[in-house]
Scaffold this active site. Structure first.
Site, PDB file in Angstrom:
ATOM      1  N   GLU A   1      46.385  36.741  45.285  1.00 21.12           N
ATOM      2  CA  GLU A   1      45.679  36.226  44.112  1.00 21.12           C
ATOM      3  C   GLU A   1      46.577  35.127  43.550  1.00 21.12           C
ATOM      4  OE1 GLU A   1      44.770  39.204  41.041  1.00 21.12           O
ATOM      5  OE2 GLU A   1      45.164  37.658  39.537  1.00 21.12           O
TER       6      GLU A   1
ATOM      7  N   ARG B   1      48.238  29.862  36.567  1.00 22.38           N
ATOM      8  CA  ARG B   1      49.275  29.673  35.543  1.00 22.38           C
ATOM      9  C   ARG B   1      50.107  28.448  35.848  1.00 22.38           C
ATOM     10  NH1 ARG B   1      51.427  35.846  35.244  1.00 22.38           N
ATOM     11  NH2 ARG B   1      49.335  36.610  35.631  1.00 22.38           N
TER      12      ARG B   1
ATOM     13  N   LYS C   1      39.100  44.267  36.590  1.00 19.81           N
ATOM     14  CA  LYS C   1      40.560  44.358  36.503  1.00 19.81           C
ATOM     15  C   LYS C   1      40.893  45.156  35.236  1.00 19.81           C
ATOM     16  CE  LYS C   1      44.517  41.227  35.954  1.00 19.81           C
ATOM     17  NZ  LYS C   1      45.214  40.152  36.642  1.00 19.81           N
TER      18      LYS C   1
HETATM   19  C1  3PG Z   1      48.556  39.610  36.259  1.00 15.34           C
HETATM   20  O1  3PG Z   1      48.283  38.472  35.935  1.00 15.34           O
HETATM   21  O2  3PG Z   1      47.791  40.291  36.925  1.00 15.34           O
HETATM   22  C2  3PG Z   1      49.827  40.215  35.764  1.00 15.34           C
HETATM   23  O3  3PG Z   1      50.609  39.302  35.090  1.00 15.34           O
HETATM   24  C3  3PG Z   1      50.621  40.898  36.789  1.00 15.34           C
HETATM   25  O4  3PG Z   1      51.407  41.798  36.115  1.00 15.34           O
HETATM   26  P1  3PG Z   1      52.792  42.286  36.738  1.00 15.34           P
HETATM   27  O5  3PG Z   1      53.676  41.071  36.795  1.00 15.34           O
HETATM   28  O6  3PG Z   1      53.294  43.344  35.788  1.00 15.34           O
HETATM   29  O7  3PG Z   1      52.491  42.831  38.096  1.00 15.34           O
END
Ligand code: 3PG
Length: 197
Positions: free
Chosen positions: A46, A50, A134
């Site tokens: 994914e 960002r 999600k």
């Molecule tokens: C996301 O965007 O899904 C999260 O920022 C992932 O979270 P994590 O870094 O705690 O896995």
């Protein structure tokens, strides 16, 4: 992938039930990161919006690694959804739920996995024809306990917990049949460590 569409995503994450959340600082990081995930046994990514190179990274990944499942994450508006789909994203993930994003995905007939942690958000997803959501940030919104509680009124819903998921709680999530897959950046760290990068 056959039969995967906006309304049918049951097979989307069937291969590994793991969705590595990939944040790429530069386009040059794309192929080493994606190849490390494949070598680690998780041919899924994914790629998050960002960073500015997200769409180009998705395009590159789809061209060079056609056997991988590559989607877009942190998609927070319709323009990003369009850019991701145009680049070849096979699924779209958002931290929250956006009806405008759902519309773009419905038109393109590709899966949309919106972030939903409340009954109201899940009801909105259902009204948009979406049954896999999600659950983010999973550690903050009650983790497995919350998912089990939400599954009582929403037995048709499958969850992708993300945020604070790691090697320590991964198995607990995967053991539950309400979990379509688990997401997280830790998969990427582990894969890169293993590859020596
Ligand atoms: C996301 O965007 O899904 C999260 O920022 C992932 O979270 P994590 O870094 O705690 O896995």
């Amino acid at each position: 992938m056959e039969n995967i569409s906006y309304t049918n995503i049951s097979g989307l994450f069937a291969r590994t039930r793991c969705v590595p959340v990939v944040v790429l600082k530069t386009l040059e990081d794309t192929l080493p990161t994606l190849k490390a995930l494949c070598d680690y046994g998780i041919p899924t990514a994914e790629i998050t919006f960002r960073t500015a190179c997200a769409a180009d990274a998705i395009r590159l990944g789809r061209e060079q690694l056609p056997d991988m499942l590559i989607g877009a994450g942190t998609v927070i508006n319709a323009a990003q959804a369009r850019a991701a789909i145009e680049a070849g994203a096979q699924f779209i993930v958002s931290p929250g739920i956006g009806a405008d994003i759902a519309e773009v995905c419905r038109e393109a007939d590709i899966p949309y996995i919106p972030g939903c942690v409340t009954p109201a958000e899940i009801m909105q997803a259902l009204s948009l024809g979406i049954t896999t959501v999600k659950f983010f940030p999973a550690n903050v919104y009650g983790g497995m306990d919350a998912i089990k509680a939400l599954s009582a009124p929403f037995p048709q819903v499958r969850f992708v917990p993300t945020g604070g998921v790691d090697s320590g709680n991964l198995d607990e999530f995967l053991a539950c049949d309400k979990i379509a897959a688990v997401g997280g950046s830790f998969f990427v760290k582990l894969a890169l460590q293993k590859s020596g990068k």
